[in-house]
Design a protein around this motif. Structure first.
Motif, short mmCIF file in Angstrom:
data_model
loop_
_atom_site.label_atom_id
_atom_site.label_comp_id
_atom_site.label_asym_id
_atom_site.label_seq_id
_atom_site.Cartn_x
_atom_site.Cartn_y
_atom_site.Cartn_z
N VAL A 271 0.98 -1.15 0.07
CA VAL A 271 -0.01 -0.16 -0.10
C VAL A 271 0.95 1.20 0.17
O VAL A 271 1.84 1.52 0.57
CB VAL A 271 -0.90 -0.11 1.39
N ASP A 272 0.62 2.05 -0.86
CA ASP A 272 1.32 3.34 -1.03
C ASP A 272 1.42 3.95 0.40
O ASP A 272 0.32 4.30 1.04
CB ASP A 272 0.81 4.28 -2.10
N ALA A 273 2.61 4.53 0.74
CA ALA A 273 2.77 5.29 1.87
C ALA A 273 2.21 6.58 2.21
O ALA A 273 1.54 6.90 3.18
CB ALA A 273 4.45 5.53 1.94
N GLY A 274 1.79 7.18 0.81
CA GLY A 274 1.05 8.23 0.93
C GLY A 274 -0.41 8.07 1.59
O GLY A 274 -0.98 9.19 2.20
N GLN A 275 -0.93 6.75 1.33
CA GLN A 275 -2.45 6.73 1.81
C GLN A 275 -2.28 6.80 3.61
O GLN A 275 -3.22 7.19 4.04
CB GLN A 275 -2.83 5.22 1.53
N ARG A 276 -1.30 6.23 4.06
CA ARG A 276 -1.21 6.05 5.28
C ARG A 276 -0.97 7.66 5.96
O ARG A 276 -1.45 8.31 6.92
CB ARG A 276 0.25 5.46 5.78
N GLU A 277 -0.06 8.33 5.02
CA GLU A 277 0.09 9.84 5.42
C GLU A 277 -1.03 10.68 5.49
O GLU A 277 -1.30 11.53 6.07
CB GLU A 277 1.38 10.34 4.39
N ALA A 278 -1.85 10.48 4.14
CA ALA A 278 -3.11 11.24 3.87
C ALA A 278 -3.88 10.97 5.23
O ALA A 278 -4.83 11.78 5.81
CB ALA A 278 -3.80 10.99 2.69
N LEU B 186 -5.57 -1.77 5.55
CA LEU B 186 -5.93 -3.19 5.41
C LEU B 186 -6.92 -3.44 4.07
O LEU B 186 -6.59 -4.54 3.27
CB LEU B 186 -6.43 -3.79 6.30
N PRO B 187 -7.96 -2.60 3.68
CA PRO B 187 -8.67 -2.95 2.56
C PRO B 187 -7.80 -2.96 1.21
O PRO B 187 -8.23 -3.52 0.39
CB PRO B 187 -9.92 -2.02 2.71
N GLN B 188 -7.01 -2.06 1.30
CA GLN B 188 -5.91 -1.99 -0.02
C GLN B 188 -4.98 -3.03 0.04
O GLN B 188 -4.59 -3.65 -1.17
CB GLN B 188 -5.38 -0.51 0.28
N ALA B 189 -4.56 -3.34 1.26
CA ALA B 189 -3.51 -4.52 1.38
C ALA B 189 -4.08 -5.60 0.97
O ALA B 189 -3.64 -6.68 0.43
CB ALA B 189 -2.92 -4.51 2.99
N MET B 190 -5.43 -5.93 1.24
CA MET B 190 -6.37 -7.04 0.93
C MET B 190 -5.94 -7.61 -0.60
O MET B 190 -6.06 -8.75 -1.11
CB MET B 190 -7.77 -6.83 1.34
N ARG B 191 -5.88 -6.46 -1.55
CA ARG B 191 -5.72 -6.64 -2.95
C ARG B 191 -4.71 -7.77 -3.09
O ARG B 191 -4.50 -8.64 -3.98
CB ARG B 191 -5.77 -5.53 -3.74
#
Lengths: 294, 256
Positions: free
Chosen positions: A188-195, A212-217
């Motif tokens: 998952v792009d680090a920017g997601q956590r940052e946003a 987690l929902p994005q990691a599930m992919r």
């Protein structure tokens, strides 16, 4: 015919002089592909013919046992082992994955060590260890570490054969699950956590709702592999005399001597249930693909 | 000095990444209701400065205060104690941040992107948050995209959603980190229009950008940074047309 054409003479008609609408497109032919199809079809037909006509398969015996109550009960036990192993294994795996991503070098090292040990020891060896837990530790005490115990149980009461099997499968599964979950989270792009952090979304919610929902992919296809592998891996538990599918057919052919049709009973059940798991996988993957395409 | 109270007060901020000194003692004061545009060459520390304002980047020394409150630290005597993550997250709900690459949540619809933080960080009801979200989408001209997923939108539309997402928390301060740098040229205008509209409504904003024309039109103050320091600052007419420092003149000669 030469590979390089002579330059067209100035006087010859240009290609498609009749007008482009009269030109027909001829797709390239694949004769060898057709030959391969023919050979494969013949081999497949032979195999099916053999299954149907060779009396040694003993389809009557197969039909007699495939839905026998003892077999159905064993299928239930196999599914229970798979379900518990998956649930506990992935629960522990998620914890281990986040320990490996922790800022503390000690926690990272412990999680790394766990993954190393449980990926190294063959499942069957590990299962036998758990089966013999009562030999190593006769009683299990709950209380202050290194101090007095408050509750004490005989190990055999707490960890029976089924408990040992679930424990073994889950601990084994956790090591693989940890790596799969860690890989998914890293994808998952680090920017997601940052946003999410910039919006002040609470930490656990960031994980549960954003990461987690994005990691599930990335997790789902590998996790499905693991569940299927665990599902078949339950057959190893037969060494502990637990009445799962493979153990049960062994018991029946030990009594009747009809080895092949009973192995076929187990095979067909494994095929059917793996097929069902694959269908489930398809739906899970589609759910987590929300928003992934235009 | 501006008569208004300071919305942002940055004092002697230093920040280094390993051996690289990115901020070498930055002081900045932004009055409430003002638009400050930060310009400067790549690597001058503009984005890092912006990221210290909501503690996405920790400072090595110095202080950052927004609306009179220290960001990321609590002062006791002559010591600064770093705040717990939960407290920092709460501070950030008052400071909107718009990223260069939007960072919308791709698995959530546009309206879910806007309601997530108000619901989970501020405890708003989903119904109230949705109503606010739809009003904000209308304001950025995307009312019809509420149920779309971010990847179905153009870059300019995504950035407008990202701005609406930041506004959904009703922040006191909005920070923009090169909001148009990831956009195709023909999409830059629609995003700048939204930011200009916010400026007209008196929102306090700090915008890091390469759009000099935008700075001239919208900024109350233009800040020029180079090499980890603020070289000079002033109203756009003065800084852009009659810069005092040679570094500023050299930079403007390249970009204008």
């Amino acid at each position: 015919m030469p590979l390089t054409a002579e330059p067209p003479a100035a006087t010859s008609a240009p290609p498609g002089a009749d007008g482009p609408e009269t030109l027909r497109v001829v797709p390239v032919r694949h004769p060898w592909r057709w030959a391969a199809v023919a050979v494969t079809a013949v081999l497949l037909a032979q195999f099916v013919h053999g299954l149907a006509t060779n009396p040694a398969w003993e389809w009557a015996v197969f039909a007699q046992y495939v839905t026998a109550p003892a077999v159905l009960h064993a299928v239930g036990t196999t599914l229970r082992l798979t379900a518990y192993g998956t649930a506990l294994g992935f629960a522990l795996g998620i914890v281990l994955a986040f320990l490996r991503l922790s800022a503390s070098p000690f926690l990272r090292a412990v999680a790394h060590g766990y993954v190393w040990v449980f990926r190294s020891v063959p499942l069957i060896v590990q299962l036998l260890f758990w089966f013999n837990l009562a030999y190593l530790y006769r009683r299990i005490d709950l209380g202050v570490p290194f101090g007095p115990g408050f509750f004490s149980f005989p190990t055999t009461d707490l960890v029976g054969a089924m408990g040992a099997a679930v424990l073994g499968l889950a601990l084994h599964q956790a090591a693989y699950a940890a790596e799969i979950v860690r890989g998914g989270v890293l994808a998952v792009d680090a920017g997601q956590r940052e946003a999410a952090a910039a919006l002040g979304i609470p930490r656990l919610r960031q994980l549960r709702r954003i990461v987690l929902p994005q990691a599930m992919r990335a997790i789902a296809p590998n996790a499905a592999n693991e569940v299927i592998s665990l599902f078949k891996g339950t057959s190893i538990v037969s060494v502990m005399a637990i009445g799962e599918l493979f153990y049960q057919v062994q018991v029946i052919y030990g009594r009747t001597g009809r080895v092949v049709p009973l192995l076929m009973v187990a095979t067909v059940w494994y095929l059917l249930l793996t097929g069902a798991l694959s269908v489930l996988q398809h739906h899970v993957e589609r759910h987590f693909a929300k928003g992934a395409t235009r | 000095m501006s008569p208004q109270p300071a919305m942002v007060e940055v004092r002697a901020v230093h920040k280094s990444f390993g051996p690289l000194d990115v901020l070498k003692g930055v002081d900045l004061r932004v009055a409430a209701g003002e638009v400050t545009v930060v310009i400067g060459p790549s690597g001058s520390g503009k984005s890092t400065l912006l990221r210290t304002l909501n503690h996405l980047e920790k400072v090595d020394s110095g202080t950052v205060a927004v609306d009179g409150t220290l960001i990321g630290y609590r002062r006791s005597g002559d010591r600064l104690y770093e705040l717990r993550e939960r407290e920092i997250l709460r501070q950030r709900t008052r400071i909107g941040f718009v990223f260069q690459d939007f960072h919308l949540f791709p698995h959530l619809t546009v309206v879910e992107n806007l309601t997530e933080a108000p619901v989970s960080a501020l405890g708003r009801s989903r119904k109230a948050a949705t109503a606010t979200a739809l009003a904000l989408l209308d304001r950025v001209g995307l009312a019809d995209k509420a149920d779309a997923y971010p990847r179905q939108l153009s870059g300019g539309q995504q950035q407008r959603v990202a701005i609406a997402r930041a506004l959904a928390l009703e922040p006191k301060l909005l920070l923009f980190d090169e909001p148009t740098s990831a956009l195709d040229p023909e999409l830059v205008g629609e995003v700048l229009d939204v930011i200009k509209d916010l400026a007209r409504r008196g929102t306090t904003m700090i915008v890091v950008t390469h759009e000099i024309g935008f700075a001239r039109e919208v900024a109350d103050t233009v800040v020029f940074m180079a090499d980890g320091r603020i070289v000079e600052q002033g109203p756009p007419g003065q800084l852009l047309d009659a810069p005092r420092e040679a570094r500023t003149r050299a930079f403007l000669a390249k970009v204008l």
